[in-house]
Design an enzyme around this catalytic site. Structure first.
Site, short mmCIF file in Angstrom:
data_model
loop_
_atom_site.label_atom_id
_atom_site.label_comp_id
_atom_site.label_asym_id
_atom_site.label_seq_id
_atom_site.Cartn_x
_atom_site.Cartn_y
_atom_site.Cartn_z
N ARG A 92 -25.29 26.98 -144.88
CA ARG A 92 -26.37 26.39 -145.68
C ARG A 92 -27.22 25.40 -144.88
O ARG A 92 -27.59 24.33 -145.36
CB ARG A 92 -25.83 25.71 -146.94
N TYR A 211 -36.24 37.05 -124.69
CA TYR A 211 -37.52 37.75 -124.59
C TYR A 211 -37.82 38.18 -123.17
O TYR A 211 -38.12 39.34 -122.89
CB TYR A 211 -38.65 36.86 -125.12
N SER A 278 -28.40 20.92 -144.81
CA SER A 278 -29.23 20.72 -146.00
C SER A 278 -28.97 19.37 -146.64
O SER A 278 -29.86 18.78 -147.24
CB SER A 278 -28.97 21.84 -147.02
#
EC number: 3.4.21.-
Length: 708
Positions: A92, A211, A278
């Protein structure tokens, strides 16, 4: 005693550093090069007397996510695919700052996932079976989730419990997917260039990781296609002539030059984001650290240490090398809101079987506000044989958020909330058309939308009260942000006073959704047990149109701001609730803007403004399907439907106006008003925008960030 004294001295010496670590930010790193850069950032922040930073080492992104959730670390920057994983149970975590890409003149907090090939190849997107593929890493956005989600129709994957990695391993002839299990799926690591234990490693120890690594895999000739982001080729090949040796594969099976990524991409993806807990996540401390770091060591600074740069041979340590800076993410934004419905749909498609994906698309999930609406929705769901299912939230903004995240599909909203929904990217589907005398159901569905009149109603006995003398009186409102009960009367008040101190104009009010401790909630009563006072849902007895009128009827307020139809529906035996049973229409009057008063029946010439109709909203990709389902449902359960009242009625409620207004004759087509601006009209949109100078909603703030 001497030993005890020495121990105390030792604790005192450690104390400040322990306290500093608690106050400071602990950054999680996944490799020795990242740890080294973090250490340099720590030293340089100390040199400029910046916020305290300490560095925590773990072996992988997952271990870092676990450490942050367990309060052993505080922050790290993650790819959007990992932001999703970090946002799920049991972790979370939520995104607190977004990396900014683009240029200083055109910054953006998103990038485009692309499929890159060499120009001299003959491949198209639908011809990738059997080729060699290069990926940034397992479960990452541009390198795994987006391309695999795009290619799902070709993978021959039935969905769980069959392993997705196995399907991908069988689809391509060979791949490099860093972080994959090379023992279980050797084909996914076959092209990787790392040696020994570093082959297919989940860090820069694998040369084809990330990447730049995936691009190197293509450039070296190891792979035929690389799944990267739009800027990867620009960052690795500054020379245009070299870039021109590559092209993009488009979803329509064409190809375009690498600089046409806005017209040729697999998906638009939110940028990398710094994540934190959170609850108790040190968001302010993290933002202070990032702000100071980008101020002192970001783009355009001249020091030897550069925040958005990596040593030769390394790429994207801690943050993307191509980042321009950071933007703070509003507190209302969680992982799902940050990622957006399109990206979340891709993720769900990779977690469900084909049958589950089809079933999810066929269902309509209605969002009910509060327990009373949920009960009615569940009755509807049962009668619809599961075509409609239900979810619930405490208020309309939470419902809008569920629709944005794809956890709900639709709800019917007041015009003022349609404004917020529209700003968040939702679109109108159908409008609530008010009941009228005569006319067939077909006429109603295709009838031009009229809306209702917003009025100020008072008791006839309060003879001295006019529109011009309402200062200091007690007021009743449907809810903050609603059209007839707030936006129109308070917009007129703002135009008159140019002041946002609405709680000082009236002596006391009930405006559900306002600060419960303010004057604007002083008249509210909550539910029968006195709980949920001033809640913006049916738990507050003075909520919405009937509730606001009840506030006036029960002598709590002196003036109620409602729709004209609200006053007409309740007196003279029309109202079924106890508080409305003995009301007489002649006992109420309307306040006119010219300072006069008129009987309620004369609302056409004595109203504050025309209020747009309530309307159903949804995501744009669901509008057409929602219209089809809802027209079918009202054909069965609408005012003229064969199953109303025998089985269920869409436009009747046990209390008042649940899911839809009770005086709705039908859900009508939009007559071309398919955007929120057209639906509400330019005058109303301008009025609401002006009123937003006084207060904003956390959701509107979040959506403004997400849509820029």
């Amino acid at each position: 005693m001497k030993l005890l004294f020495l121990a105390l001295l030792s604790l005192l010496a450690l104390g400040p550093s322990l306290a500093a670590r608690r106050r400071g930010v602990r950054w999680c790193t996944i490799s020795k090069p990242e740890a080294a850069k973090c250490s340099k950032l720590q030293q340089n922040l100390k040199r400029v007397r910046g916020p305290s930073l300490s560095c925590i080492s773990r072996k992988s992104y997952l271990e870092c996510i676990q450490a942050i959730a367990a309060k052993r670390a505080d922050a790290m920057s993650l790819d959007a695919g990992l932001v999703y994983e970090a946002g799920q149970d049991p972790y979370r975590l939520r995104p607190v700052a977004a990396e900014v890409y683009g240029t200083e003149g055109a910054p953006r907090t998103h990038y485009y996932a692309v499929a890159l090939v060499k120009k001299d190849s003959n491949l198209q997107l639908n011809q990738l079976q059997g080729v060699r593929s290069c990926h940034t890493g397992l479960n990452r956005s541009a390198g795994w989730k987006i391309p695999v989600g795009t290619l799902r129709p070709y993978l021959g994957w039935a969905g769980p419990p069959a392993p997705l990695q196995e399907a991908v391993a069988n689809f391509f002839s060979a791949s490099c997917v860093p972080c994959a299990d090379g023992n279980q799926y050797p084909n996914l690591c076959r092209l990787c260039a790392g040696t020994g234990a570093d082959k297919c490693a989940c860090s820069s120890k694998e040369p084809y990781f990330g990447y730049s690594g995936a691009f190197k895999c293509l450039k070296d000739g190891a792979g035929d296609v690389a799944f990267v982001k739009d800027s990867t080729v620009f960052e690795n090949l500054p020379n245009k002539a070299e870039r021109d040796q590559y092209e993009l594969l488009c979803p329509d099976n064409t190809r375009k030059p690498v600089d046409e990524f806005e017209q040729c991409h697999l998906a638009r993806v939110p940028s990398h984001a710094v994540v934190a807990r959170s609850v108790g996540g040190k968001e302010d401390s993290i933002w202070r650290l990032l702000s100071k770091a980008q101020e002192k060591f970001g783009k355009g600074t001249s020091g030897s240490f550069q925040l958005f740069s990596s040593p030769p041979g390394q790429k994207d340590l801690l943050f993307k090398d191509g980042a321009q800076g950071f933007l703070r993410i509003p507190s209302r934004v969680d992982a799902e809101l940050y990622l957006g419905p399109s990206y979340l749909t891709v993720i769900k498609n990779l977690k469900e079987s084909a049958a589950e994906v089809e079933a999810r698309g066929a269902r309509v999930v209605w969002c009910a506000v509060g327990p009373e609406e949920l009960r009615k929705c569940q009755q509807w769901s049962g009668q619809s044989n599961g075509t409609v299912t239900c979810t619930t939230a405490a208020d309309t903004e939470d419902c809008i958020a569920l629709v944005l995240k794809g956890e709900a599909d639709a709800m019917s909203l007041d015009g003022g909330v349609i404004y917020i929904a529209g700003k968040c990217g939702l679109a109108p589907v159908l409008a609530e058309s008010q009941r009228s005398e005569g006319g067939s159901n077909l006429d109603c569905v295709n009838r031009p939308l009229e809306g209702d009149r917003a009025v100020a109603v008072v008791r006839k006995s309060s003879a001295g009260l006019t529109w011009n003398s309402r200062r200091g009186t007690k007021s009743c409102h449907t809810a903050v942000g609603r059209t007839a009960g707030w936006n129109i009367p308070m917009g007129l008040l703002f135009n008159q006073t140019r002041s946002c101190n609405f709680d000082e104009f009236f002596s006391q009010s009930c405006a559900p959704g306002a600060d419960p401790n303010s004057n604007l909630c002083a008249l509210c009563v909550g539910n029968e047990q006195g709980q949920d006072k001033c809640a913006p849902n049916s738990n507050e007895r003075y909520f919405s149109y009937a509730g606001s009128f009840r506030c006036l009827v029960e002598n709590a307020g002196d003036v109620a701001f409602v729709k004209a139809s609200t006053v007409l529906e309740n007196p003279d035996g029309r109202g079924t609730e106890a508080w409305a049973k003995d009301l007489k229409l002649e006992d109420f009057e309307l306040l006119c803007l010219d300072g006069t008063r008129k009987p309620v029946s004369e609302f056409e010439t004595c109203h504050l403004a025309r209020a747009p109709s309530h309307g159903v909203v949804s995501r744009k990709d669901r509008v057409q399907y929602l219209e089809q389902v809802l027209l079918d449902q009202q054909g069965k359960f609408g005012r003229n439907g064969p199953l109303c009242p025998g089985k269920f009625c869409l436009f009747q409620s046990e209390t008042k106006n649940l899911l839809f207004n009770d005086n709705t004759e039908c859900l009508a087509k939009l007559q071309g008003k398919t955007t929120y601006e057209k639906y509400l009209g330019p005058e109303y949109v301008t009025a609401v925008a002006n009123l937003r100078q006084c207060s904003t909603s956390p959701l509107l703030e979040a959506c403004t960030f997400l849509r820029n």
